[in-house]
Write a protein that holds these residues in place. Structure first.
Motif, PDB file in Angstrom:
ATOM      1  N   UNK A   1     -13.218  -2.503  21.348  1.00 43.73           N
ATOM      2  CA  UNK A   1     -12.938  -2.204  19.934  1.00 43.73           C
ATOM      3  C   UNK A   1     -13.956  -1.183  19.398  1.00 43.73           C
ATOM      4  N   UNK A   2     -13.464  -0.140  18.730  1.00 41.52           N
ATOM      5  CA  UNK A   2     -14.388   0.849  18.153  1.00 41.52           C
ATOM      6  C   UNK A   2     -14.949   0.329  16.838  1.00 41.52           C
ATOM      7  N   UNK A   3     -16.246   0.523  16.647  1.00 48.17           N
ATOM      8  CA  UNK A   3     -16.892   0.041  15.435  1.00 48.17           C
ATOM      9  C   UNK A   3     -17.415   1.206  14.610  1.00 48.17           C
ATOM     10  N   UNK A   4     -17.492   1.018  13.293  1.00 42.36           N
ATOM     11  CA  UNK A   4     -18.067   2.041  12.415  1.00 42.36           C
ATOM     12  C   UNK A   4     -19.586   2.053  12.549  1.00 42.36           C
ATOM     13  N   UNK A   5     -20.199   3.075  11.944  1.00 43.16           N
ATOM     14  CA  UNK A   5     -21.658   3.074  11.864  1.00 43.16           C
ATOM     15  C   UNK A   5     -22.294   3.835  12.999  1.00 43.16           C
ATOM     16  N   UNK A   6     -21.520   4.733  13.623  1.00 47.76           N
ATOM     17  CA  UNK A   6     -22.068   5.492  14.738  1.00 47.76           C
ATOM     18  C   UNK A   6     -23.019   6.561  14.223  1.00 47.76           C
ATOM     19  N   UNK A   7     -23.862   7.034  15.128  1.00 44.56           N
ATOM     20  CA  UNK A   7     -24.768   8.140  14.807  1.00 44.56           C
ATOM     21  C   UNK A   7     -24.006   9.448  14.997  1.00 44.56           C
ATOM     22  N   UNK A   8     -24.546  10.477  14.398  1.00 39.91           N
ATOM     23  CA  UNK A   8     -23.926  11.797  14.548  1.00 39.91           C
ATOM     24  C   UNK A   8     -23.824  12.181  16.040  1.00 39.91           C
ATOM     25  N   UNK A   9     -24.887  11.864  16.797  1.00 35.82           N
ATOM     26  CA  UNK A   9     -24.890  12.257  18.218  1.00 35.82           C
ATOM     27  C   UNK A   9     -23.816  11.515  19.026  1.00 35.82           C
ATOM     28  N   UNK A  10     -23.298  10.407  18.499  1.00 39.22           N
ATOM     29  CA  UNK A  10     -22.210   9.697  19.187  1.00 39.22           C
ATOM     30  C   UNK A  10     -20.891  10.471  19.078  1.00 39.22           C
ATOM     31  N   UNK A  11     -20.884  11.526  18.248  1.00 36.68           N
ATOM     32  CA  UNK A  11     -19.630  12.242  17.996  1.00 36.68           C
ATOM     33  C   UNK A  11     -19.597  13.597  18.706  1.00 36.68           C
ATOM     34  N   UNK A  12     -20.559  13.821  19.608  1.00 29.57           N
ATOM     35  CA  UNK A  12     -20.652  15.146  20.248  1.00 29.57           C
ATOM     36  C   UNK A  12     -19.388  15.543  21.004  1.00 29.57           C
ATOM     37  N   UNK A  13     -18.644  14.546  21.472  1.00 29.31           N
ATOM     38  CA  UNK A  13     -17.438  14.853  22.253  1.00 29.31           C
ATOM     39  C   UNK A  13     -16.274  15.298  21.359  1.00 29.31           C
ATOM     40  N   UNK A  14     -16.418  15.155  20.036  1.00 24.85           N
ATOM     41  CA  UNK A  14     -15.295  15.487  19.146  1.00 24.85           C
ATOM     42  C   UNK A  14     -15.398  16.950  18.728  1.00 24.85           C
ATOM     43  N   UNK A  15     -14.364  17.711  19.054  1.00 21.15           N
ATOM     44  CA  UNK A  15     -14.409  19.159  18.794  1.00 21.15           C
ATOM     45  C   UNK A  15     -13.355  19.613  17.792  1.00 21.15           C
ATOM     46  N   UNK A  16     -12.293  18.852  17.608  1.00 20.93           N
ATOM     47  CA  UNK A  16     -11.211  19.332  16.742  1.00 20.93           C
ATOM     48  C   UNK A  16     -10.908  18.307  15.648  1.00 20.93           C
ATOM     49  N   UNK A  17     -10.209  18.788  14.626  1.00 15.06           N
ATOM     50  CA  UNK A  17      -9.802  17.922  13.503  1.00 15.06           C
ATOM     51  C   UNK A  17      -8.890  16.798  14.017  1.00 15.06           C
ATOM     52  N   UNK A  18      -8.009  17.139  14.944  1.00 16.38           N
ATOM     53  CA  UNK A  18      -7.077  16.139  15.470  1.00 16.38           C
ATOM     54  C   UNK A  18      -7.839  15.049  16.225  1.00 16.38           C
ATOM     55  N   UNK A  19      -8.856  15.461  16.976  1.00 15.63           N
ATOM     56  CA  UNK A  19      -9.662  14.467  17.707  1.00 15.63           C
ATOM     57  C   UNK A  19     -10.421  13.574  16.723  1.00 15.63           C
ATOM     58  N   UNK A  20     -10.938  14.183  15.655  1.00 12.57           N
ATOM     59  CA  UNK A  20     -11.684  13.385  14.667  1.00 12.57           C
ATOM     60  C   UNK A  20     -10.741  12.399  13.970  1.00 12.57           C
ATOM     61  N   UNK A  21      -9.550  12.883  13.616  1.00 11.87           N
ATOM     62  CA  UNK A  21      -8.561  12.019  12.940  1.00 11.87           C
ATOM     63  C   UNK A  21      -8.204  10.827  13.840  1.00 11.87           C
ATOM     64  N   UNK A  22      -7.942  11.108  15.100  1.00 17.16           N
ATOM     65  CA  UNK A  22      -7.577  10.028  16.039  1.00 17.16           C
ATOM     66  C   UNK A  22      -8.741   9.041  16.170  1.00 17.16           C
ATOM     67  N   UNK A  23      -9.967   9.554  16.188  1.00 21.37           N
ATOM     68  CA  UNK A  23     -11.155   8.707  16.314  1.00 21.37           C
ATOM     69  C   UNK A  23     -11.270   7.779  15.095  1.00 21.37           C
ATOM     70  N   UNK A  24     -11.107   8.356  13.893  1.00 17.88           N
ATOM     71  CA  UNK A  24     -11.199   7.563  12.657  1.00 17.88           C
ATOM     72  C   UNK A  24     -10.092   6.506  12.638  1.00 17.88           C
TER      73      UNK A  24
END
Ligand code: URA
Length: 199
Positions: A1-24
């Motif tokens: 299960x994905x949890x909120x509260x990640x650090x910015x560095x945990x998001x380094x793999x996200x490059x596009x708006x679509x990837x960010x939307x899917x992650x959220x």
């Protein structure tokens, strides 16, 4: 299960708006998510020069999944539209992607859980100007306790983790204008400054 509260560095793999939307959208364990019907990620035009960041979705936004569709959102977008920036010429999102119960202000803890996501969102959209709508986004992202009556209308540089600096202005929240329409001329003056910056 994905949890909120990640650090910015945990998001380094996200490059596009679509990837960010899917992650959220994949979070299941976020403090606000349990109360909301829909995830409200963004609206408007992702290639726009202007990115608006509001506080949080309200009841209408939670019903439709679209930001700024309720009464105060409509007022904000009408004012931007009157200045030459209708909904398809702005990109819109909020500090949280889920409606707080009874539309209360999100707590500092709740805001902390999405802060890194919001910074990543700004970095991906890379707008020419960033507009912070009301006290919550202004004080959180500019890291200040100064209130919106003093902050609004002044250009500042927001430094992003990737080193970019974005021209940023705080403006009144439309819900405040609905209660105090004597402030509407100040808001219109701020919108003219935005237009001048982009001219
Ligand atoms: N609608 C939103 O989506 N956000 C706000 O801050 C106000 C209205």
């Amino acid at each position: 299960m994905l949890r909120c509260g990640m650090e910015y560095s945990d998001l380094n793999h996200i490059k596009t708006r679509e990837e960010l939307k899917a992650f959220v959208e994949s979070f299941e364990d976020c403090p606000l998510r349990q109360y909301a019907d829909k995830t409200v990620f963004s609206g408007g035009n992702p290639t726009a020069n202007i990115m608006l960041i509001g506080e949080a979705p309200g009841a209408e936004e939670d019903k439709t999944g679209e930001p700024f569709v309720g009464r105060s959102g409509q007022l904000l977008l009408k004012l931007f539209g009157d200045t030459g920036y209708p909904r398809d010429k702005v990109y819109i999102t909020n500090m949280t992607f889920w409606r707080p119960p009874e539309n209360r202000t999100p707590t500092k803890k709740e805001l902390a859980t999405t802060h890194a996501l919001v910074l990543k969102h700004i970095e991906i959209i890379a707008p020419k100007v960033l507009i912070l709508v009301g006290n919550v986004p202004a004080q959180t992202l500019l890291n200040t306790k100064i209130g919106i009556t003093k902050l609004h209308g002044a250009w500042q540089k927001l430094a992003l983790p990737n080193g970019t600096k974005i021209d940023t202005m705080a403006v009144y929240h439309p819900a405040y204008l609905l209660r105090n329409n004597t402030k509407t001329p100040d808001m219109v003056a701020d919108l003219e400054k935005i237009k001048a910056k982009l001219a």
